[in-house]
Design a protein around this motif. Structure first.
Motif, short mmCIF file in Angstrom:
data_model
loop_
_atom_site.label_atom_id
_atom_site.label_comp_id
_atom_site.label_asym_id
_atom_site.label_seq_id
_atom_site.Cartn_x
_atom_site.Cartn_y
_atom_site.Cartn_z
N LEU A 536 0.82 -1.21 0.00
CA LEU A 536 0.00 0.00 0.00
C LEU A 536 0.85 1.26 0.00
O LEU A 536 0.40 2.32 -0.43
CB LEU A 536 -0.92 0.02 1.23
CG LEU A 536 -1.95 -1.10 1.34
CD1 LEU A 536 -2.79 -0.90 2.60
CD2 LEU A 536 -2.85 -1.16 0.12
N ASP A 537 2.07 1.16 0.51
CA ASP A 537 2.97 2.31 0.63
C ASP A 537 4.02 2.24 -0.48
O ASP A 537 4.59 1.17 -0.73
CB ASP A 537 3.65 2.30 2.00
CG ASP A 537 2.64 2.15 3.13
OD1 ASP A 537 2.18 3.18 3.64
OD2 ASP A 537 2.32 1.00 3.48
N HIS A 538 4.28 3.38 -1.10
CA HIS A 538 5.17 3.37 -2.26
C HIS A 538 6.06 4.60 -2.27
O HIS A 538 5.80 5.59 -1.56
CB HIS A 538 4.36 3.33 -3.56
CG HIS A 538 3.43 2.16 -3.66
ND1 HIS A 538 3.82 0.93 -4.12
CD2 HIS A 538 2.12 2.03 -3.32
CE1 HIS A 538 2.80 0.09 -4.08
NE2 HIS A 538 1.76 0.74 -3.59
N ALA A 539 7.09 4.53 -3.10
CA ALA A 539 7.96 5.68 -3.37
C ALA A 539 8.16 5.74 -4.87
O ALA A 539 8.71 4.81 -5.47
CB ALA A 539 9.29 5.54 -2.64
N LEU A 540 7.69 6.82 -5.48
CA LEU A 540 7.82 7.02 -6.92
C LEU A 540 8.80 8.16 -7.16
O LEU A 540 8.77 9.17 -6.45
CB LEU A 540 6.47 7.37 -7.55
CG LEU A 540 5.25 6.51 -7.17
CD1 LEU A 540 4.02 6.98 -7.95
CD2 LEU A 540 5.52 5.04 -7.43
N VAL A 541 9.65 8.02 -8.16
CA VAL A 541 10.66 9.05 -8.41
C VAL A 541 10.71 9.41 -9.89
O VAL A 541 10.52 8.57 -10.77
CB VAL A 541 12.06 8.60 -7.95
CG1 VAL A 541 12.08 8.36 -6.44
CG2 VAL A 541 12.53 7.37 -8.69
N LEU A 542 10.95 10.69 -10.14
CA LEU A 542 11.29 11.21 -11.47
C LEU A 542 12.62 11.93 -11.27
O LEU A 542 12.65 13.04 -10.73
CB LEU A 542 10.21 12.16 -11.97
CG LEU A 542 10.42 12.75 -13.37
CD1 LEU A 542 10.39 11.66 -14.43
CD2 LEU A 542 9.35 13.80 -13.67
N LEU A 543 13.70 11.27 -11.63
CA LEU A 543 15.03 11.76 -11.28
C LEU A 543 15.53 12.79 -12.28
O LEU A 543 15.23 12.74 -13.47
CB LEU A 543 16.01 10.59 -11.21
CG LEU A 543 15.69 9.53 -10.14
CD1 LEU A 543 16.67 8.37 -10.24
CD2 LEU A 543 15.72 10.14 -8.74
N GLY A 544 16.33 13.71 -11.74
CA GLY A 544 16.98 14.70 -12.59
C GLY A 544 18.25 14.14 -13.22
O GLY A 544 18.61 12.97 -13.01
N GLU A 545 18.91 14.96 -13.95
CA GLU A 545 20.11 14.54 -14.69
C GLU A 545 21.19 14.03 -13.73
O GLU A 545 21.50 14.66 -12.73
CB GLU A 545 20.65 15.72 -15.50
CG GLU A 545 19.68 16.22 -16.56
CD GLU A 545 20.15 17.53 -17.18
OE1 GLU A 545 21.23 18.02 -16.77
OE2 GLU A 545 19.43 18.06 -18.05
N GLY A 546 21.74 12.86 -14.05
CA GLY A 546 22.85 12.31 -13.29
C GLY A 546 22.49 11.77 -11.92
O GLY A 546 23.39 11.51 -11.11
N GLN A 547 21.22 11.59 -11.64
CA GLN A 547 20.80 11.11 -10.32
C GLN A 547 20.42 9.63 -10.38
O GLN A 547 20.01 9.11 -11.41
CB GLN A 547 19.61 11.93 -9.81
CG GLN A 547 19.92 13.41 -9.64
CD GLN A 547 18.67 14.25 -9.46
OE1 GLN A 547 17.59 13.72 -9.25
NE2 GLN A 547 18.82 15.56 -9.56
N SER A 548 20.56 8.96 -9.24
CA SER A 548 20.15 7.56 -9.12
C SER A 548 19.47 7.38 -7.77
O SER A 548 19.61 8.21 -6.87
CB SER A 548 21.36 6.61 -9.24
OG SER A 548 22.31 6.88 -8.21
#
Length: 580
Positions: A536-548
């Motif tokens: 039920l709990d999540h982490a969504l990411v839209l990363l910027g340049e050069g990020q991991s």
């Protein structure tokens, strides 16, 4: 029956349709083939052996049966079992009635408005073994899509054939810890060897198309008490015995015997990484109605709404999780923070005291001096416990990230009626913007039971959560273009990883990445409900340049019995590495 002395001994008793002669029959004929008795509404007379006694009811089983494993040999009699003992042979007369515990739940075939007399003593029938050495339950389908009665493939139909009968569960492993309110836990047989969906924690995970009908609910009652069974996920028995019942929206047993309990030893290792100049850490934690006030009984709807999170050391325990297990993250996104008078019905909406009590506890545990960021909800308008005004909040370490609380913004949309509004907070990490969106989407509460007459079961708020996901997506789309910015959505989505709200956010534009997908499908879990491990709990990411980025879930709550949980959700820790 018209046995004068017997009626005098028990007092006057009414039998439905008493003007008609009772039909002499057997328990298997009463049960019949399927979920509804062919004699529903009829007055019947039958004999059998008493197999289990409860306060106001007892179970009777035909000692011989009809030799057909598709029909049950046991039945529930609703009559106070005065003078009865297990092993007594009784003659029962009463009205057959299908009774359901709630809307949409399968019914239990019962004999009501009944009288009985003891006519002797007999051998207790040999329990049916559930497991590889006896009858194996289906593992994927709860209710047949065709509507036909199919015990070989349908879990509901399988357990219906055993309704009211004595059974033994062979080598059960606990997949759902003890719930305080229901006094029940869940197991699967054979240590899970023949189950689908077993995860690395010892639980069983719900996946698309598989709601795990092999889960068996174990209901505790007299002579056992819950304190004897504070079981956790992964605990094992050599056997559990009882009578098959339909209760709480699922099939299970009323516990009667157990043997050779072996608890699993749970250890919760802390995050071992040290703070790094290039890594921003963000935790997400649903702290389950956290407040610093002991509610006054006169100001809450029920005494069940009175709690003492300070006296119960919940603040200290949450602080320990944040500091010692999560490693004092740079940002902590909190869900279910209540206002300063908790569940009291009042005009209070602020949560300054609640958040200050938590930040003080964190400091006392050796953590940083966090800055709390929160915006008050509209009084009694955003769901949760009445009067509690739960909201989303952040704790930010100002030594690690730069934040302006005035820039925090709640994302409004009609889909969030009676639900917490997402809280967006931009911050700077080494000059790079990170937009964090903390969400708590609408609960699945009120949905149809998995074991129910309504198939497929309807998710009562599924369409609402789709609208909420769209609103968050539109907010992200409205942000000014910035190729270096990271966008992070964390929180309690009340949505499985394969359901449409998350697919909306992780497909198309913006194309966020659900970090849970880095885990094996069966290990994407943060919550346990009715024995099913769920995500039920999540982490969504839209990363910027050069990020991991990488993420881990700390299973410190969902595997434990409710009495030992700090919250009903597991916290998550997200780490984003920035290229400098």
């Amino acid at each position: 029956m018209r046995i004068g002395g017997f009626l005098v001994a028990l007092g006057a008793c009414c039998v439905a349709s008493s003007g008609y002669a009772a039909e002499v029959t057997t328990i298997p004929k009463i049960q019949g083939l399927g979920h509804v008795s062919p004699l529903d509404g009829k007055v019947v007379r039958f004999e059998g052996v008493v197999t289990q006694i409860r306060d106001k009811t007892f179970f009777v089983q035909d000692p011989i049966g009809d030799g057909n494993h598709l029909t049950s040999d046991g039945i529930l009699v609703r009559r106070e079992p005065v003078g009865l003992q297990i092993g007594d042979v009784v003659r029962v007369e009463g009205s057959v009635e299908e009774q359901s515990g709630g809307f949409g739940e399968f019914s239990t075939t019962t004999v009501t408005r009944s009288i009985f007399t003891k006519i002797g003593s007999g051998a207790i029938p040999t329990p049916v073994t559930i497991g590889a050495s006896g009858r194996k339950p289906p593992t994927e389908v709860i209710v047949s899509a065709t509507g036909s009665f199919d015990p070989e493939r349908s879990g509901a139909d399988f357990f219906e054939t055993l309704e009211g009968m004595l059974v033994t569960i062979a080598e059960p492993i606990v997949v759902g810890p003890l719930a305080k309110k229901s006094n029940a836990f869940y197991v699967v047989a054979d240590r899970g060897a023949n189950a689908t969906g077993m995860n690395s924690l010892g639980g069983i995970t719900a996946t698309p198309g598989d709601a795990n009908p092999e889960r068996i609910r174990v209901q505790i009652g007299k002579p056992f008490v819950p304190a004897n069974f504070l079981v956790s996920v992964g605990d094992q028995f050599s056997r559990l015995g009882g009578v098959v019942i339909t209760d709480g929206g699922s099939y299970g047993i009323q516990l009667q015997s157990h043997a050779e309990y072996v608890p699993k030893v749970w250890q919760f290792p802390p995050v071992e990484t040290q703070p790094s100049a290039d890594v921003l850490t963000i935790a997400s934690y649903n702290v389950e109605n956290l407040d610093a006030k002991v509610e006054e009984p006169a100001k809450v709807p029920s005494t069940d709404d009175v709690d003492d999170d300070v006296g119960a050391k919940k603040f200290a325990a949450v602080a320990d999780h944040i500091v010692k297990l999560l490693g004092a993250p740079d940002v902590v996104a909190l869900q279910e923070v209540q206002d300063d008078d908790g569940g009291e019905l009042s005009d209070e909406v602020g949560a300054e005291k609640t958040l200050r009590t938590l930040t003080d506890a964190i400091s006392a545990a050796g953590g940083p001096a966090y800055q709390a960021v929160s915006l008050n909800p509209v009084d009694d308008a955003e769901g949760g416990q009445p009067g509690g005004n739960i909201r989303l909040a952040y704790l930010v370490n100002p030594q690690r990230a730069v934040v302006d609380a005035n820039l925090a913004k709640r994302i409004g949309d009609p889909s969030f009626e009676r639900t917490r509004l997402p809280l967006a907070l931009p911050l700077k990490f080494h000059g790079t913007e990170v937009m964090i969106i903390n969400v708590h989407f609408s609960s699945k509460s009120g949905s149809d039971p998995l074991y129910g007459t309504i198939q497929p079961p309807k998710d009562s708020t599924g369409l609402i959560r789709i609208g909420q996901a769209r609103a968050v997506r539109e907010f992200i789309r409205s942000l000014p273009a910035d190729g270096r910015r990271s966008v992070v959505i964390v929180g309690d989505f009340n949505t499985f990883w394969y359901e449409e709200p998350l697919l909306l956010l992780t497909g198309g534009m913006p194309d966020l990445r659900n970090m849970a997908l880095d885990n094996e499908p069966l290990d994407r879990v943060s919550y346990t409900f009715q024995g099913n491990s769920q995500s039920l709990d999540h982490a969504l990411v839209l990363l910027g340049e050069g990020q991991s980025a990488e993420m881990r879930t700390l299973h410190v709550n969902s595997v434990l019995p409710e009495e030992k949980q700090i919250s009903d959700h597991d916290p998550k820790l997200l780490s984003i590495t920035f290229k400098r």
